[in-house]
Design a protein around this motif. Structure first.
Motif, PDB file in Angstrom:
ATOM      1  N   SER A  38      97.159  70.356  15.529  1.00  0.00           N
ATOM      2  CA  SER A  38      96.782  69.803  16.828  1.00  0.00           C
ATOM      3  C   SER A  38      95.728  70.698  17.475  1.00  0.00           C
ATOM      4  O   SER A  38      95.819  71.921  17.433  1.00  0.00           O
ATOM      5  CB  SER A  38      98.005  69.679  17.733  1.00  0.00           C
ATOM      6  OG  SER A  38      98.566  70.944  17.965  1.00  0.00           O
ATOM      7  N   LEU A  39      94.720  70.057  18.028  1.00  0.00           N
ATOM      8  CA  LEU A  39      93.633  70.792  18.667  1.00  0.00           C
ATOM      9  C   LEU A  39      93.642  70.524  20.162  1.00  0.00           C
ATOM     10  O   LEU A  39      93.923  69.415  20.605  1.00  0.00           O
ATOM     11  CB  LEU A  39      92.280  70.341  18.099  1.00  0.00           C
ATOM     12  CG  LEU A  39      92.040  70.592  16.620  1.00  0.00           C
ATOM     13  CD1 LEU A  39      90.688  70.008  16.213  1.00  0.00           C
ATOM     14  CD2 LEU A  39      92.063  72.073  16.322  1.00  0.00           C
ATOM     15  N   VAL A  40      93.318  71.543  20.911  1.00  0.00           N
ATOM     16  CA  VAL A  40      93.208  71.409  22.353  1.00  0.00           C
ATOM     17  C   VAL A  40      91.876  72.020  22.761  1.00  0.00           C
ATOM     18  O   VAL A  40      91.568  73.155  22.396  1.00  0.00           O
ATOM     19  CB  VAL A  40      94.364  72.144  23.074  1.00  0.00           C
ATOM     20  CG1 VAL A  40      94.201  72.061  24.580  1.00  0.00           C
ATOM     21  CG2 VAL A  40      95.699  71.586  22.637  1.00  0.00           C
ATOM     22  N   ASN A  41      91.076  71.247  23.481  1.00  0.00           N
ATOM     23  CA  ASN A  41      89.805  71.779  23.963  1.00  0.00           C
ATOM     24  C   ASN A  41      90.056  72.700  25.147  1.00  0.00           C
ATOM     25  O   ASN A  41      90.770  72.347  26.082  1.00  0.00           O
ATOM     26  CB  ASN A  41      88.869  70.656  24.398  1.00  0.00           C
ATOM     27  CG  ASN A  41      88.272  69.929  23.223  1.00  0.00           C
ATOM     28  OD1 ASN A  41      88.145  70.489  22.150  1.00  0.00           O
ATOM     29  ND2 ASN A  41      87.901  68.685  23.437  1.00  0.00           N
ATOM     30  N   VAL A  42      89.490  73.870  25.073  1.00  0.00           N
ATOM     31  CA  VAL A  42      89.561  74.798  26.190  1.00  0.00           C
ATOM     32  C   VAL A  42      88.183  74.781  26.829  1.00  0.00           C
ATOM     33  O   VAL A  42      87.218  75.276  26.256  1.00  0.00           O
ATOM     34  CB  VAL A  42      89.931  76.224  25.717  1.00  0.00           C
ATOM     35  CG1 VAL A  42      89.977  77.175  26.898  1.00  0.00           C
ATOM     36  CG2 VAL A  42      91.249  76.200  24.973  1.00  0.00           C
ATOM     37  N   LEU A  43      88.111  74.157  27.986  1.00  0.00           N
ATOM     38  CA  LEU A  43      86.824  73.983  28.640  1.00  0.00           C
ATOM     39  C   LEU A  43      86.729  74.877  29.864  1.00  0.00           C
ATOM     40  O   LEU A  43      87.720  75.168  30.529  1.00  0.00           O
ATOM     41  CB  LEU A  43      86.643  72.521  29.057  1.00  0.00           C
ATOM     42  CG  LEU A  43      86.758  71.495  27.929  1.00  0.00           C
ATOM     43  CD1 LEU A  43      86.681  70.086  28.491  1.00  0.00           C
ATOM     44  CD2 LEU A  43      85.671  71.714  26.896  1.00  0.00           C
ATOM     45  N   ARG A  44      85.522  75.286  30.145  1.00  0.00           N
ATOM     46  CA  ARG A  44      85.287  76.057  31.362  1.00  0.00           C
ATOM     47  C   ARG A  44      84.511  75.181  32.330  1.00  0.00           C
ATOM     48  O   ARG A  44      83.938  74.161  31.948  1.00  0.00           O
ATOM     49  CB  ARG A  44      84.516  77.335  31.051  1.00  0.00           C
ATOM     50  CG  ARG A  44      83.148  77.090  30.452  1.00  0.00           C
ATOM     51  CD  ARG A  44      82.387  78.411  30.278  1.00  0.00           C
ATOM     52  NE  ARG A  44      81.182  78.228  29.525  1.00  0.00           N
ATOM     53  CZ  ARG A  44      80.050  77.702  29.987  1.00  0.00           C
ATOM     54  NH1 ARG A  44      79.977  77.283  31.227  1.00  0.00           N
ATOM     55  NH2 ARG A  44      78.995  77.582  29.222  1.00  0.00           N
ATOM     56  N   ASP A  45      84.491  75.570  33.582  1.00  0.00           N
ATOM     57  CA  ASP A  45      83.718  74.831  34.565  1.00  0.00           C
ATOM     58  C   ASP A  45      82.245  74.869  34.192  1.00  0.00           C
ATOM     59  O   ASP A  45      81.728  75.897  33.739  1.00  0.00           O
ATOM     60  CB  ASP A  45      83.898  75.433  35.960  1.00  0.00           C
ATOM     61  CG  ASP A  45      85.296  75.192  36.511  1.00  0.00           C
ATOM     62  OD1 ASP A  45      85.942  74.230  36.043  1.00  0.00           O
ATOM     63  OD2 ASP A  45      85.723  75.959  37.388  1.00  0.00           O
ATOM     64  N   ASP A  46      81.581  73.758  34.383  1.00  0.00           N
ATOM     65  CA  ASP A  46      80.156  73.663  34.102  1.00  0.00           C
ATOM     66  C   ASP A  46      79.403  74.104  35.354  1.00  0.00           C
ATOM     67  O   ASP A  46      79.051  73.299  36.208  1.00  0.00           O
ATOM     68  CB  ASP A  46      79.794  72.229  33.716  1.00  0.00           C
ATOM     69  CG  ASP A  46      78.370  72.116  33.211  1.00  0.00           C
ATOM     70  OD1 ASP A  46      77.745  73.161  32.938  1.00  0.00           O
ATOM     71  OD2 ASP A  46      77.882  70.980  33.085  1.00  0.00           O
ATOM     72  N   ALA A  47      79.213  75.401  35.457  1.00  0.00           N
ATOM     73  CA  ALA A  47      78.569  75.959  36.642  1.00  0.00           C
ATOM     74  C   ALA A  47      77.243  76.596  36.234  1.00  0.00           C
ATOM     75  O   ALA A  47      77.160  77.249  35.194  1.00  0.00           O
ATOM     76  CB  ALA A  47      79.473  77.004  37.284  1.00  0.00           C
ATOM     77  N   PRO A  48      76.199  76.402  37.030  1.00  0.00           N
ATOM     78  CA  PRO A  48      74.914  77.020  36.684  1.00  0.00           C
ATOM     79  C   PRO A  48      75.010  78.537  36.732  1.00  0.00           C
ATOM     80  O   PRO A  48      75.760  79.108  37.519  1.00  0.00           O
ATOM     81  CB  PRO A  48      73.959  76.490  37.753  1.00  0.00           C
ATOM     82  CG  PRO A  48      74.820  76.013  38.865  1.00  0.00           C
ATOM     83  CD  PRO A  48      76.153  75.663  38.273  1.00  0.00           C
TER      84      PRO A  48
END
Length: 96
Positions: free
Chosen positions: A56-66
């Protein structure tokens, strides 16, 4: 079995130039590979639950901040070629 016409087609798509010996080897290798897929197709899979991935895969995303960027002059100075303030790159898609 892979025939000579299919090898011609594949080598043209891949833009390969093969000697007659290399063509024979490629034909034998591809025929052997397709044989393995035929074997897999004969494996009984009744009652086996389908799955997309073995883990099982889980995407670990960060905020898309400039964030900080390089000044355009610095980037342009590093580029091998520029045109009208843009970096010029070689064409990658044929227009044939």
């Amino acid at each position: 079995m892979i025939d000579a016409a299919q090898i011609d087609h594949l080598t043209a798509l891949a833009r390969l130039e093969l000697s007659p010996a290399e063509r024979r080897t490629m034909q034998q290798d591809l025929t052997r590979m397709l044989g393995y897929f035929e074997q897999l197709g004969r494996v009984p899979t009744e009652g086996v639950q389908e799955m997309q991935r073995p883990v099982s895969l889980v995407n670990v995303l960060r905020d898309d901040a400039p964030g900080e960027t390089f000044p355009s002059g610095v980037v342009s100075a590093l580029a091998p070629e520029t045109q009208d303030g843009f970096i010029r790159v070689p064409r990658t898609v044929d227009t044939e």
